[in-house]
Design a protein around this motif. Structure first.
Motif: not given
Length: 143
Positions: A33-44
């Motif tokens: 989950i943390f990996g997904d959160i920090f790889r996302r580019d659709d949220i700031g």
């Protein structure tokens, strides 16, 4: 049996193993989950900080909420990342294979050496040396 002498029932052992396994799975899930959160580019940054705070303050509930809200898109992002990596790998392999096939490959080097030998520009010993070098052998090593 040592376990029977310690007074630790078998069902308690199974329960301990189940709890330990659950803890390991939950800990792995946090990494995903943390990996997904920090790889996302659709949220700031604020969105990432918010999700991180929710997961840290309410770990189990926050993880479940994130999986419910973002589960499908999380899988799509992982598939897109894997496809991009595969495409880049295949591009690199094709580029390297094309570069070696055009001018730098052993076949091209040997044919160029043969052409020079036929023209009389090099001696047969030099031709054998160039051929051995192209094939990755030392001079005089048997084929």
């Amino acid at each position: 049996m040592v376990l029977a002498q310690t007074g630790y029932p078998l069902l308690d052992l199974f329960w301990t193993m189940l709890v330990f396994f659950g803890f390991v799975v939950w800990f792995w899930l946090l990494f995903v989950i943390f990996g997904d959160i920090f790889r996302r580019d659709d949220i700031g940054g604020w969105g990432k900080a918010g999700w991180t705070l929710v997961i840290i303050v309410l770990p189990i509930l926050g993880s479940l909420v994130y999986l419910i809200v973002e589960g499908r898109r999380m899988g799509e992002r992982r598939q897109a990342d894997a496809a991009a990596v595969r495409k880049a790998y295949e591009h690199d392999v094709r580029r390297i294979a094309a570069a070696n096939g055009d001018s730098g490959g052993p076949t091209a080097q040997i044919s160029e050496a043969k052409r020079l030998l036929d023209q009389g520009a090099i001696t047969p010993e030099e031709y054998e040396s160039l051929k051995s070098k192209a094939l990755g052998r030392s001079v005089g090593e048997p084929a």
